[in-house]
Structures are given as structure tokens and as C-alpha cells.
Scaffold this active site. Structure first.
Site, PDB file in Angstrom:
ATOM      1  N   ASP A 129       1.103  -5.261  12.813  1.00 21.29           N
ATOM      2  CA  ASP A 129      -0.220  -5.576  13.353  1.00 21.29           C
ATOM      3  C   ASP A 129      -1.152  -6.107  12.263  1.00 21.29           C
ATOM      4  O   ASP A 129      -2.045  -6.902  12.533  1.00 21.29           O
ATOM      5  CB  ASP A 129      -0.825  -4.325  13.984  1.00 21.29           C
ATOM      6  CG  ASP A 129       0.180  -3.616  14.873  1.00 21.29           C
ATOM      7  OD1 ASP A 129       0.116  -3.787  16.086  1.00 21.29           O
ATOM      8  OD2 ASP A 129       1.068  -2.907  14.339  1.00 21.29           O
ATOM      9  N   PHE A 130      -0.961  -5.653  11.035  1.00 20.80           N
ATOM     10  CA  PHE A 130      -1.847  -6.084   9.941  1.00 20.80           C
ATOM     11  C   PHE A 130      -1.377  -7.389   9.309  1.00 20.80           C
ATOM     12  O   PHE A 130      -2.057  -7.952   8.458  1.00 20.80           O
ATOM     13  CB  PHE A 130      -1.957  -5.022   8.837  1.00 20.80           C
ATOM     14  CG  PHE A 130      -2.137  -3.625   9.321  1.00 20.80           C
ATOM     15  CD1 PHE A 130      -2.732  -3.350  10.538  1.00 20.80           C
ATOM     16  CD2 PHE A 130      -1.696  -2.553   8.555  1.00 20.80           C
ATOM     17  CE1 PHE A 130      -2.872  -2.047  10.995  1.00 20.80           C
ATOM     18  CE2 PHE A 130      -1.839  -1.254   8.996  1.00 20.80           C
ATOM     19  CZ  PHE A 130      -2.420  -0.998  10.209  1.00 20.80           C
ATOM     20  N   ILE A 131      -0.213  -7.850   9.699  1.00 19.26           N
ATOM     21  CA  ILE A 131       0.236  -9.136   9.173  1.00 19.26           C
ATOM     22  C   ILE A 131      -0.680 -10.225   9.695  1.00 19.26           C
ATOM     23  O   ILE A 131      -0.758 -11.317   9.129  1.00 19.26           O
ATOM     24  CB  ILE A 131       1.712  -9.378   9.537  1.00 19.26           C
ATOM     25  CG1 ILE A 131       2.396 -10.018   8.339  1.00 19.26           C
ATOM     26  CG2 ILE A 131       1.865 -10.245  10.780  1.00 19.26           C
ATOM     27  CD1 ILE A 131       3.863  -9.835   8.316  1.00 19.26           C
TER      28      ILE A 131
ATOM     29  N   GLU B  65      -4.554  -6.938   2.324  1.00 22.83           N
ATOM     30  CA  GLU B  65      -3.322  -7.593   2.767  1.00 22.83           C
ATOM     31  C   GLU B  65      -3.267  -9.076   2.422  1.00 22.83           C
ATOM     32  O   GLU B  65      -2.202  -9.600   2.062  1.00 22.83           O
ATOM     33  CB  GLU B  65      -3.132  -7.420   4.280  1.00 22.83           C
ATOM     34  CG  GLU B  65      -2.590  -6.070   4.717  1.00 22.83           C
ATOM     35  CD  GLU B  65      -3.647  -4.975   4.782  1.00 22.83           C
ATOM     36  OE1 GLU B  65      -4.837  -5.302   4.602  1.00 22.83           O
ATOM     37  OE2 GLU B  65      -3.294  -3.805   4.998  1.00 22.83           O
TER      38      GLU B  65
ATOM     39  N   HIS C 147      -1.199  -0.560  16.599  1.00 22.05           N
ATOM     40  CA  HIS C 147      -0.154  -0.181  15.636  1.00 22.05           C
ATOM     41  C   HIS C 147       1.247  -0.249  16.248  1.00 22.05           C
ATOM     42  O   HIS C 147       2.156   0.399  15.750  1.00 22.05           O
ATOM     43  CB  HIS C 147      -0.369   1.262  15.153  1.00 22.05           C
ATOM     44  CG  HIS C 147      -1.342   1.425  14.030  1.00 22.05           C
ATOM     45  ND1 HIS C 147      -2.672   1.119  14.135  1.00 22.05           N
ATOM     46  CD2 HIS C 147      -1.191   1.876  12.763  1.00 22.05           C
ATOM     47  CE1 HIS C 147      -3.288   1.395  12.987  1.00 22.05           C
ATOM     48  NE2 HIS C 147      -2.411   1.855  12.140  1.00 22.05           N
TER      49      HIS C 147
ATOM     50  N   GLU D  33       0.834  -1.203   0.000  1.00 23.28           N
ATOM     51  CA  GLU D  33       0.000   0.000   0.000  1.00 23.28           C
ATOM     52  C   GLU D  33       0.869   1.253   0.000  1.00 23.28           C
ATOM     53  O   GLU D  33       1.671   1.466   0.902  1.00 23.28           O
ATOM     54  CB  GLU D  33      -0.935  -0.035   1.217  1.00 23.28           C
ATOM     55  CG  GLU D  33      -1.994  -1.132   1.078  1.00 23.28           C
ATOM     56  CD  GLU D  33      -2.456  -1.705   2.403  1.00 23.28           C
ATOM     57  OE1 GLU D  33      -2.304  -1.038   3.428  1.00 23.28           O
ATOM     58  OE2 GLU D  33      -2.954  -2.846   2.406  1.00 23.28           O
TER      59      GLU D  33
HETATM   60  C1  LIG Z   1      -5.636  -3.383   7.476  1.00 27.35           C
HETATM   61  C2  LIG Z   1      -5.009  -2.048   7.329  1.00 27.35           C
HETATM   62  N1  LIG Z   1      -4.232  -1.806   6.265  1.00 27.35           N
HETATM   63  C3  LIG Z   1      -3.655  -0.610   6.104  1.00 27.35           C
HETATM   64  C4  LIG Z   1      -3.834   0.382   7.015  1.00 27.35           C
HETATM   65  C5  LIG Z   1      -3.180   1.754   6.835  1.00 27.35           C
HETATM   66  N2  LIG Z   1      -4.206   2.740   6.513  1.00 27.35           N
HETATM   67  C6  LIG Z   1      -4.739   3.556   7.437  1.00 27.35           C
HETATM   68  S1  LIG Z   1      -5.956   4.510   6.831  1.00 27.35           S
HETATM   69  C7  LIG Z   1      -5.800   3.840   5.294  1.00 27.35           C
HETATM   70  C8  LIG Z   1      -6.686   4.299   4.182  1.00 27.35           C
HETATM   71  C9  LIG Z   1      -8.107   3.927   4.432  1.00 27.35           C
HETATM   72  O1  LIG Z   1      -8.875   4.368   3.365  1.00 27.35           O
HETATM   73  P1  LIG Z   1     -10.458   4.425   3.443  1.00 27.35           P
HETATM   74  O2  LIG Z   1     -10.963   3.094   3.882  1.00 27.35           O
HETATM   75  O3  LIG Z   1     -10.963   4.935   2.168  1.00 27.35           O
HETATM   76  O4  LIG Z   1     -10.765   5.431   4.630  1.00 27.35           O
HETATM   77  P2  LIG Z   1     -10.394   6.980   4.691  1.00 27.35           P
HETATM   78  O5  LIG Z   1      -8.989   7.069   5.218  1.00 27.35           O
HETATM   79  O6  LIG Z   1     -10.525   7.543   3.347  1.00 27.35           O
HETATM   80  O7  LIG Z   1     -11.356   7.551   5.667  1.00 27.35           O
HETATM   81  C10 LIG Z   1      -4.787   2.891   5.271  1.00 27.35           C
HETATM   82  C11 LIG Z   1      -4.362   2.133   4.100  1.00 27.35           C
HETATM   83  C12 LIG Z   1      -4.630   0.094   8.132  1.00 27.35           C
HETATM   84  N3  LIG Z   1      -4.824   0.988   9.107  1.00 27.35           N
HETATM   85  N4  LIG Z   1      -5.205  -1.124   8.252  1.00 27.35           N
END
Ligand SMILES: Cc1ncc(C[n+]2csc(CCOP(=O)(O)OP(=O)(O)O)c2C)c(N)n1
Ligand SMILES: Cc1ncc(C[n+]2csc(CCOP(=O)(O)OP(=O)(O)O)c2C)c(N)n1
Ligand SMILES: [Mg+2]
Ligand SMILES: [Mg+2]
Lengths: 330, 329, 330, 329
Positions: free
Chosen positions: B85-87, B60, B129, B29
Site C-alpha cells: 500500500d505504501f509503494i 519511502e 494495509h 524501515e
Molecule cells: C507510509 C508508511 N510507512 C510505514 C508505515 C509503518 N509504520 C506504522 S507506524 C510507524 C511508525 C510511525 O512513527 P511516528 O510517526 O513517530 O508515530 P508513532 O508510532 O510514534 O505514534 C511505521 C513506520 C506506515 N504505516 N506508513
């Protein structure tokens, strides 16, 4: 008109609150990642307006405005983000993850997980015939997560009273929805779970409110779940200071500002004959309230280590304690 | 020797390996446009394009699976999971597939894949996290687990991990990305499976991992002023573990402390303690001491998390205690 | 007609092979769970007929007929299931999980995982412009797994050359698709990934073959991925001796037998003027071949412990060996 | 006392707890109609209906999440993951949510949930269906991990787990379901966190988990004939660990062996070894011995898997070796 004014007041509160938080983040009084909500206020206000106090709301890593709209006190939300004992989670959770039990509000910082959790809340409600509903808000990015699919299917086969709200703000971090979601509209995924396709203008607070109402009514009648895509736009970066230039043109944001919910609602109010002075007074009053809030918040205490260790687990009967020497290797 | 950050050392490793071998690609990502959360792949998208820098949706499980499939086809993917944590979402692909396919194919399929992620506390990210989950992988046959602690090590080890034909778990620490250190301008590799003696000493062996190595070294410097001489060992690779370096040291010092950020119970500290104890039974003057993170979720706030993990002072205090020296004042 | 006869011969082989395996399972010469394929042969034969030898096939916990249809030798597949060294995986994998690298065939016993893996095969093919395609077969049950969703979306945004084939045999263990999949047809999920909805009669080998052909052509032209639902019916229990009475009426199976692919194809062949004697001779020849095969298989050696330990990992340079004392705690 | 199988003891625990409390429900794949893979919930659907027996789609992540949500609402879910290998798919819900929410809510949300699964080898299920992954959970603050070895224990512990307000990982062994043992007709509970001395002895302490307890007991019987007296301890709960029972035993015997089916490296055996060594340093005559599964994927076949895990004979041989006694012939 009165309702719209009320919505406007709530959205304005969220806007100013969000800006205050951005400011606190810059001052290093919010410690973790902080995700601004600017431009999405109509979703929080419109959807939460349709909820009863004992309905459950599950939110995301961008939760503070959802929390306030759900009824959590500004004090509890702000001081949670500032890590103080008066926060919803006693300051142990922070800006991306906290729980306000009395307000039936939960959020967390793992994207997508809340969809699965929502099915459990819905299941308990259905089984107990409590009449409650569970609303689960998630992002466009989360709609690509496996839990979205599993949860939608599970909720659908069991007809759970869950309203799934996809708050499509066009981006997941730097990933534009157009490139990372394979279908045109996220709501098109509904058919895969035998559900209707519903898309609403998430910048229109009244439309959001109506859609939420209908969905909640269906759920209360046992005709849930419902999936709604609320289309909005993330005006700020994913977090304060993210490298925006890598993923969008500033002109896009300028354009989006024309359609953001406060601008639109204000215009509608004024067109409807509302006195501009009244709205200005409203803004001043909110600003005052928030300034006082901040003064108070800054004086609140931080939790101690004991607070953290106290709640790792609940002591067992007749056994080495979960809390105590075993809990603390140091 | 040029001085660079830990993050920049990673970037250099990527750049060199992607240049050397077009089959090497980074997938995760925001690894492309953003250049990764801690900017360790910044600028590479422009240089290598989307074939080698692949931004993905928040999926993931699929992206770990994607890496495994591509590796089976002979590509050399580096799958980035943004936080360890996301693993938790991609464990099936890593444990049931990446770790199993070489054996399952009777040795015919190679899985040259690196799962790269970062863990630990110190950046005020709260309990979802900030975890230290490395020991999950150590117990899985078929996986190699690496945890570097310096810019020099991260570059040399990452390059070796990319070139290795086994699946490698490569676990960075979020609080190390901005640490600086010397990194040679010339190319070099550090073999997987070799520990490094970060500081020589006579009185006590400290085995520390990842971020804790930097704490242990500071504690050792502090203790030196009190006349206590610590040997600090960084295993670097948790499995296969370079037992010999640990054993040689403890046979010399007769005292050993294991420092990890993860809680002791069920963590890698037990493994290290057991290995030392099994091989240095006669030499040990006291039991191996484990000095580890508290058994708690990492709490939010400006500083509370630091009270839940070992610190320079707590390491020094534990060392004094082990040596029977009076506490400093 | 010649092609259909060829298909019939292949399906008959799979049918008799499957029955032989069921028998071997009862004799305790297949050791793990064994999942019969009876009634689904048109999917294996129809879809695999469209693949080139170097295309990749990813299968499931019910893989043996897919493997044979993909070109793995009967010897290698049967002895793998019997745990012998001559098996595809040297006898280390077994009846639910093995890999035949030369045949580009992979299968595994974790439901749903192969969808994610397929995206990686597809990605490598696309990036190397190899002209290959990856076909991924999975069940109706697997279509409720999160990996289905994530993989479909990923493959779709990257336009990967992957043909996803949902082999809907109406059940996932004891779970009828009607109760556990929330939409009417699984193919309706395609729209959620911007793909066309394609359902084929999976008991019709020619229709399956045509659909596969079209899909593969699209993929080779860079217009993949494709999702196809192939509707069939699982005539046997999930495994030999499962408690069938708990989840279906025997009458349903009787009815299904009327529409199973061998019955249908045979009728079509005979209606088309094919000599019944020819088909009988075909059956006898296959039976003979399988009997000989079994005689041979039973004499093959089992792998030794060394074989297993040898391939846990690949030895590292300048480091404690992955194989050797460290590999063996005992 | 009635003699029942391990599987039947589980069924009794379900039945009693579901009768006592309508909030107790079992959720998982084919737990209703089929009565679970090993039939441990057979007949319960008829008695308790679909409110308490919930068959689910193949969606491990969602069903674990569903359990967590329901538990937060005050229900008492038992989430069954059919094989521990698939728990790899639900780790996020367990580790990032179930284990964290009590703390994250500042102690206000209780999570009375049991994650129930089965692991281990012995039923010829090959490498994706035979793993021993219990130590993953031991390292996670907020989780309790239970591994019963007898019909008596499984019933008493499962009932306690269901009534406990913490999330509990309850890990059965696939090779134990048909083992028989005495189970009282009257209701009883076994507290979580208490070890059990399965056999008293003087010469050597054997700490064994799950299926390995039955092997260790057989080995002990064998050794008895040679005049070697073994004490066999089943910790039953891996965390919180009843250290005192272990310590008392080793202080008496001076020798200790830890037997697990999981590979040693990174496994729970390291934890047990470290705990014993830390507390019995003076009493130990030799280092704690770890006698564990091989570092390999469990291979297929009629018997090969038995060569990869400890056996009665290998345990006996290791014990003799530890005691310096000649090998049996
Ligand atoms: C499982 C997971 N993967 C990656 C992340 C890192 N991360 C935090 S916010 C985000 C984007 C989320 O996008 P969206 O669902 O559209 O929500 P928005 O931030 O736009 O409110 C990511 C990839 C995470 N927190 N959890
Ligand atoms: C992740 C996972 N969950 C559960 C199982 C147990 N299991 C094996 S086969 C099966 C049913 C699969 O159904 P489907 O996908 O329709 O394939 P079919 O068996 O009908 O071919 C289940 C639940 C598994 N192997 N993997
Ligand atoms: Mg978004
Ligand atoms: Mg099926």
C-alpha cells in the site's frame, strides 16, 4: 485546579481505556495492529481541550485516545476497534483507521498522509470563512516524510487555519528520533516554512493546553498555520509485544515513568491539596464504567459483507451500477 | 530436506547473497534492528552490520530513490517497502527512474535493484494495509514482477532477483510468511520468468497467483475426491510471463480459471485470460473464467475480509460450475 | 585573473550554446520542451569547476549547460537534444532527460526526483570509501517537493557526501519563489536537517566556485552533506515562448540583465586590465566552433526503433526474453 | 453547432461548472496564471479569482491530499496533475484515501473530487512524460476512470465527473488538445459509464481508447474503401465499463480488436479482451486481438515514438489480418 482535576480525569480515562484495549488485543478482540498510547495522554487531552466540537482533528495509526479526547463516544471508538457495527466506521475501519464524521474526526494508517489531507480541510475552512480550525497530529517519524514538508509549505503560503502537532514520542517503531531525525528538535523545521519554532512539554497537560489555545487563536485570526512539537515518551512498545530489547534499554522506560503525565498531574493535584480519596474514587468510577462498556461492546454485531460492499462507491445515474454484480467478482 | 517457513527462506536468501556479494544490501524501515516486520531479516544486522542492513526513516520516496542511485553505481540494493500500500509513495522512483534508466542510458546503466514488499489480505489489517497492487508493475516496460507462493520458490526466486541486472518487483504475501515447506540445504536458484505446475491434472487448468496458489491447491485436493482433476499453475513471474506453460496446460484441459486476490477489473487476471484465450482459442470449451477478489476495500474484522477474496470453497464451486458438475453438499 | 578569464570563457560558451539551442528549438530541431539557461551560467561553471571528473552530477529538466560544464562533450549534449545516435543517451532521451555515464552525469524531467537519487549515489560512495562526491542541482520549485525533505534528512543522518545545490532562479514555470516558497531564503531550510545555512550569489562565479569547493571538501572529509542556495535569475521564459506577461513585469528582466554573470564578469575582467579585443576574439572563436558543431550535428543519424527496443531490459537466463516478440505488442 | 478544440471544450466545462457552483475549484501547477499547460483554463483566473483557480507549488502529493481534504468538507475540487507520469507521486492520496474514505466512513463521507491529468505520446516528450498509466486506477475499487476522445465527450463527461460524488480519474491525452469537433452551444451532460459507438459497422468491432479512437476511426475509413466495415467503440469510461455496448457489437460482428496506446501486458486491453471473450464466446470467430503500444519506454525524437504505438496503418493491417484479407499495397 478544577481544570487540572478535569484534565486528570480525562487522562486517567484515556490511560485505563488504553490498558483495556491492550487487554482486548491480547484476547484477540482487537484484530489489526494495536498501538498503545500510554504516557502520551497529556497531548491528547491538552490539545483537544482547546478545540471546538466542529473543529476537525486528523489523527494517525495510534488514534483511539485522540478520538476520545476529540469527543467521540467511548462506545463508538471501542466497538470500531472491535470491528462492530456500532463503531465510528461501522466496524469497517478498525483500530488504525476510522472516521467519525459527526465528531469531525479522521484517522488513517499510512504515516504522513494526514498532513497533506489537513491542508484541504484548512483550505475549505478558510475559503468558507467558517471559523473552524483543523488540527493535525502526527509522529516524530512522520516528520521525516515528504508530505510533512509539502503540507507545511502549502499551508504556510496560503495561511491556512491548521495546527500541526508533532507528537514526538521519541520513537517511530524501533527508530529512535535521535538517530532518524537530522535536527535537534523537530520544531526547528518550522523556520523552513516561515513559522515560529515552538516546542512544548507534551507531558504537561496545562502547557499543552495553553500552546494549543494560542495556536488555535492565531489560526482563527487568519495567522496560521502553526507547527508545535509536543515532546513526550512512548512508554509501551510500538505495538503490544514488539521486540523492545532491540532498540531501547528498559532503564530508559523506568526513568520515563517518573515524568509521565499522570504521575506528574497527580502529584501536582495532591500538592495543591486535593484529597487522595477523591482521586481513588475517580479511578474506581472510570474502571466501573469501562467494565460495563466492555460487557456491552462484546455483544455488538459485526458488519455483514453487504455493509462493506454497499459503500465502495455511490451509484451512477444511467450507468452500470457501482454497487451490484460489477462490484463483486466473487 | 529441511522444512522452513516462508520468512526463514527469505532470510536464508538474504544471508547467502549478502555473504556472496558485499554489494548486496537491504534498505528499509526496521529491516535491521527489528529484522523486518515479519522477521525475515532477523539476526542479519549482527552478522552483516549496518553497511548491508540499513534502517531508514519513514521516507519511502527517498529510500526507493536511494536504491536506484546506489544501483546505478553498481551496488545491489534490496529496497523494502513495508506494505505494498505504501509503494504508492515510491511509484515515481520505480516507474519513472528504475524502469527507465537502462533504456535512457542507451543500455549503459544497469539497475540491479529489487523492490521488495508484501501485499494482500488475511491478517485483518483493513483497507489501507491489505491491497493487491501487483498489476501496476506488469504494465510498465522495464520492470520484472515476481510473486512467489512457497518457501522453496521465494528463496530461489529472490536469489535470482538479487543477481538479475534488471529492476525486479518482488511481491510477497503477508499471509504466507508462516507457511512451511521444504527448502534444500544446498544452494539453488529458480530462474525468473518460469511458471511452475504445482499440481498436474486433466480436467481444468487453474492459474493462481501468490496466496491464491495455496487455496487453489486445497480446492484441487477437494475436487479430486469428487473425481475432478485440476492442474494448478503458479506463474511465479507475472512478467515476463511463461506463456508456454499456460498454453500447454489449457490445450490439454480445454478449460481454464484464473484466480487472483486482486479484483478482476483492470487486474492481472485479465492479462492471463487474454493470453490463454489468444493462444488456446480452438482448445477452449468454455470462456476462461476469472475468479477474483471483490471490488471492495478490504474490510476490517475477524473474518469479513475472507468473504471478499476467493476461498477454497469458492474456487471449488467455481470449478464445478465451469465443469458443469453439480454443487457439493 | 587567469582563472576568472577561464570561467568567463566557459560561461560564454554556455551562453552561446544555449542561444544556439533556442534557435534550434525554433527551427524544430529540438523536439521536446526546451528550457533556456541564460543568466544562470555562473552556477554551472562555478559549481562544476570544483568537481573531479569522477564525481557525479545529477541535474534537472534544464540540464544542457550543467552537462557541458560537467565535462560532457558539446557534440554528445547537442546531438542528444537533437535526438541523434551520437547523443549521450543515443538520442533516446532528449533535451530534458539523458545520461552520460562516462561523465558521471544524469538528469531527468521529473522535478525533485534527483534529490532522492542523489542519496543513493552518495551512499555507494561512502560505503565504498571511493572519495567521490555527488552534486545534486535542483530548482527553487523543487525545494517544495517532498523528496527534497526526505533526501536532505536521509543524507544528513547518514552523513553522505552529497552537495545539494538549490539553483534559485526566482521562478518555477510561472510561480515566483516569493509566493510559493514559504520561507525567506531557501537555505533557511538547512537547519531542519542539522545543517548550516549557506546562501551564495549564484551570479558570481568565483563565489560559487569557492562555496562549492568548501562544500566538496567537507563531503570528502565525511562531514557532508551540504545544502547551498545559489541565487540567480531566469532571464528567459520557462520555455521559449511561454506566456511571460502572466507572471512578471518586463522591467524586472531588464533590471536583472544588469547583474547577470557575463556582464559582471566581463566588467571585472576589463576593470582588471583585460584587453577587450581578447574577449571579442574569444567570442568569435566560440561562435565559429558552435557553427561547425551544428553543421556536423545536423548530419547525424537518428536512432532506429531497434535501438529503443534493445534496451528496455536485459535478457533473462532460461526465460522468455525481455527483448523480442514479448517486448513488442505491435 | 460551434466547432471548438478539445482544450476549449474543457475550458467551457470549467466555466459552466464554476459558475453554477462556487464550491467547484481547480487546483494545480500553473492552472491560474498560465491557464494550464495546454491552456485549458486560460482566462478563468480573471473571471473566478484565486478561490476557484489555485496555483500551487510543485507538491503533487500535498495537492492531491489537499483535494481529498477539501472534498471531504463538501467542496468539489478538480486536482490537476500536469502529466500522468507525475501521478506516480500522488498515488497514496488517490488510492489509499480518495478511493477508501467513502467506505471507511461507512458511507458517510462523500468524495466529490476529480483528479485530472493527461497522458500518452505524440508530442515528443520522451519516456518520463509520455506514459499511458490508466489501468492502475481501473483495478482500484472506489475509483471511476474516464478517458474521453473528442471535444464533445470531454466537455460532457467532465461536467458529469465534477458533479459526481465519487472520486473520478479523468485522463486526457496530450495529443488531443488541439483536435477540433462540434460542441453544442446549449448545456449537456454525458453520463459516466456509457460507451459510445463512434462508427457503426458489420465486419469487425474495434474497441479503442483515448487518442487511439481517432486512429481507429481513420483506419475504419480506410478499410471501408476496401469493403471492410468496422464498428468503432469508445468505452469512454474504463470503469464502470459499459459491457453491454461492447457485447452487443461483438455479438453482431463476431470479431474484435482492442486498441490501446499502453502496452498490452498488464494493461486495460487485457480487461477488455477478457470481458468480450467471457460474454461473446459463442459469437467470436477468432480470438480477440490486442493491438497495443510496444513494451518500451517512449523514445525521444521527431518520429520514433510513433513507431512504438499503434498507427492508422498498423490498425488497418491488423484488421485485415484478423479478417483474413490480403494486405493493402
Ligand atoms: C507510509 C508508511 N510507512 C510505514 C508505515 C509503518 N509504520 C506504522 S507506524 C510507524 C511508525 C510511525 O512513527 P511516528 O510517526 O513517530 O508515530 P508513532 O508510532 O510514534 O505514534 C511505521 C513506520 C506506515 N504505516 N506508513
Ligand atoms: C514532479 C513534477 N511536477 C511538475 C513538473 C512540470 N515542471 C517542469 S519544470 C517545472 C518548474 C521547475 O521549477 P524549478 O525547480 O525552480 O526549476 P527551474 O525550471 O526554475 O530550473 C515544472 C513545474 C515536472 N516536470 N515534474
Ligand atoms: Mg513516534
Ligand atoms: Mg526555478
Amino acid at each position: 485546579m478544577n481544570e487540572l482535576k478535569e484534565f486528570y480525569a480525562q487522562m486517567l480515562l484515556l490511560r485505563l481505556f488504553d490498558q483495556q484495549c491492550m487487554d482486548l488485543k491480547k484476547k484477540d478482540l482487537i484484530y489489526s495492529g494495536y498501538h498503545p498510547y500510554e504516557g502520551q495522554e497529556a497531548v491528547a487531552v491538552g490539545f483537544c481541550a482547546a478545540l471546538q466540537p466542529d473543529d476537525v482533528l486528523l489523527s494517525t495509526h495510534r488514534p483511539h485516545c485522540h478520538a476520545v479526547a476529540k469527543g467521540c463516544s467511548l462506545e463508538a471508538v471501542l466497538t470500531e476497534m472491535m470491528g462492530r457495527r456500532t463503531g465510528c466506521s461501522g466496524g469497517l475501519g478498525g483500530a488504525m483507521q476510522f472516521i467519525a464524521v459527526e465528531n469531525h474526526f479522521y484517522c488513517g494508517s499510512v504515516v504522513g498522509s494526514n498532513l497533506g489531507l489537513a491542508t484541504g480541510f484548512g483550505l475549505a475552512m478558510k475559503q468558507r470563512q467558517s471559523g473552524q480550525v483543523c488540527m493535525c497530529v502526527f509522529g516524530d517519524g512522520a516528520s521525516n516524510h515528504g508530505t510533512f514538508h509539502e503540507a507545511m509549505n502549502l499551508a504556510a503560503i496560503w495561511k491556512l487555519p491548521v495546527v500541526f502537532v508533532c507528537e514526538n514520542n521519541q520513537f517511530a517503531e524501533a527508530m529512535p528520533v535521535k538517530e532518524f531525525v537530522a535536527c535537534e528538535r523537530i520544531s526547528m523545521r518550522a523556520r523552513g516554512y516561515g513559522l515560529e519554532e515552538i516546542t512544548v512539554d507534551g507531558n504537561d497537560v496545562e502547557e499543552s493546553r495553553r500552546a494549543a489555545n494560542t495556536a488555535i487563536e492565531l489560526c482563527r485570526k487568519g495567522q496560521g498555520p502553526v507547527l508545535i512539537e509536543a515532546v513526550t515518551y512512548r512508554i509501551r512498545g510500538h505495538y503490544v509485544g514488539d521486540p523492545e530489547a532491540t532498540y531501547r534499554n528498559p532503564a530508559e522506560v523506568v526513568e520515563a515513568r517518573k515524568y509521565e503525565p499522570l504521575v506528574r498531574t497527580k502529584k501536582k493535584l495532591l500538592d495543591g491539596g486535593c484529597d487522595p480519596a477523591e482521586l481513588e474514587a475517580m479511578q474506581l468510577a472510570i474502571s466501573d464504567k469501562l467494565a460495563t462498556l466492555e460487557q456491552w461492546a462484546i455483544q455488538q454485531e459485526f458488519p455483514t459483507l453487504e455493509c462493506a460492499v454497499d459503500h465502495v462507491g455511490i451509484a451512477l445515474a444511467n450507468a452500470p451500477q457501482v454497487r451490484g454484480p460489477l462490484a463483486t467478482s466473487i | 530436506m529441511p522444512t522452513v517457513t516462508f520468512g526463514e527462506a527469505i532470510r536464508q536468501a538474504y544471508e547467502e547473497e549478502m555473504t556472496r556479494d558485499k554489494d548486496v544490501f537491504l534498505i528499509g524501515e526496521d529491516v535491521g534492528r527489528w529484522g523486518s516486520l515479519y522477521r525475515s531479516s532477523r539476526g542479519l544486522l549482527e552478522k552483516f552490520g549496518t553497511d548491508q542492513l540499513k534502517d531508514t526513516p519513514i521516507s519511502e520516496a527517498a529510500l526507493a530513490g536511494c536504491g536506484v542511485g546506489a544501483a546505478a553505481m553498481g551496488m545491489r540494493p534490496i529496497v523494502e517497502i513495508m506494505y505494498i500500500d505504501f509503494i504508492s509513495i515510491a511509484m515515481d522512483q520505480i516507474v519513472n527512474h528504475a524502469a527507465k534508466w537502462h533504456q535512457l542510458s542507451n543500455g549503459r546503466v544497469k539497475l540491479p535493484i529489487v523492490f521488495k514488499t508484501q501485499g494482500g489480505a488475511g491478517r485483518r489489517n483493513s483497507s489501507q494495509h491489505s491491497q493487491s497492487l501487483e498489476n501496476w508493475f506488469v504494465n510498465i516496460p522495464g520492470l520484472i514482477t515476481v510473486m512467489p507462493s512457497t518457501p522453496y520458490d521465494v528463496k530461489g526466486l529472490l536469489k535470482s532477483a538479487i543477481r538479475d541486472d534488471n529492476p525486479v518487483m518482488f511481491i510477497e504475501h503477508k499471509s504466507l510468511y508462516f507457511d512451511k515447506g521444504e527448502v534444500p540445504a544446498e544452494e539453488y536458484l529458480i530462474p525468473l520468468g518460469l511458471a511452475d505446475v504445482k499440481r498436474s491434472g486433466e480436467d481444468l487448468t487453474i492459474i493462481a497467483t501468490s496466496w491464491m496458489v495455496t487455496f487453489a491447491l486445497k480446492a484441487a485436493a477437494l475436487l479430486q475426491q469428487e473425481g475432478i482433476s485440476c492442474e494448478v499453475i503458479d506463474p511465479r513471474t507475472l512478467w515476463p510471463l511463461d506463456q508456454q506453460t499456460l498454453i500447454t496446460s489449457v490445450q490439454k484441459t480445454g478449460l481454464c480459471m484464473v484466480v487472483t486476490e486482486a479484483p478482476a477489473e483492470g487486474g492481472w487476471s485479465g492479462e492471463a485470460s487474454a493470453v490463454v484465450h489468444e493462444h488456446c482459442f480452438g482448445a477452449l470449451k468454455k470462456p476462461v473464467r476469472r475468479h477474483c477478489g471483490m471490488r471492495t476495500g478490504i474490510p476490517y474484522g475477524p473474518s469479513l475480509e475472507f468473504d471478499c477474496i476467493p476461498s477454497v470453497n469458492s474456487i471449488a464451486a467455481a470449478a464445478r460450475d465451469l465443469l458443469g458438475k453439480p454443487a457439493a453438499h
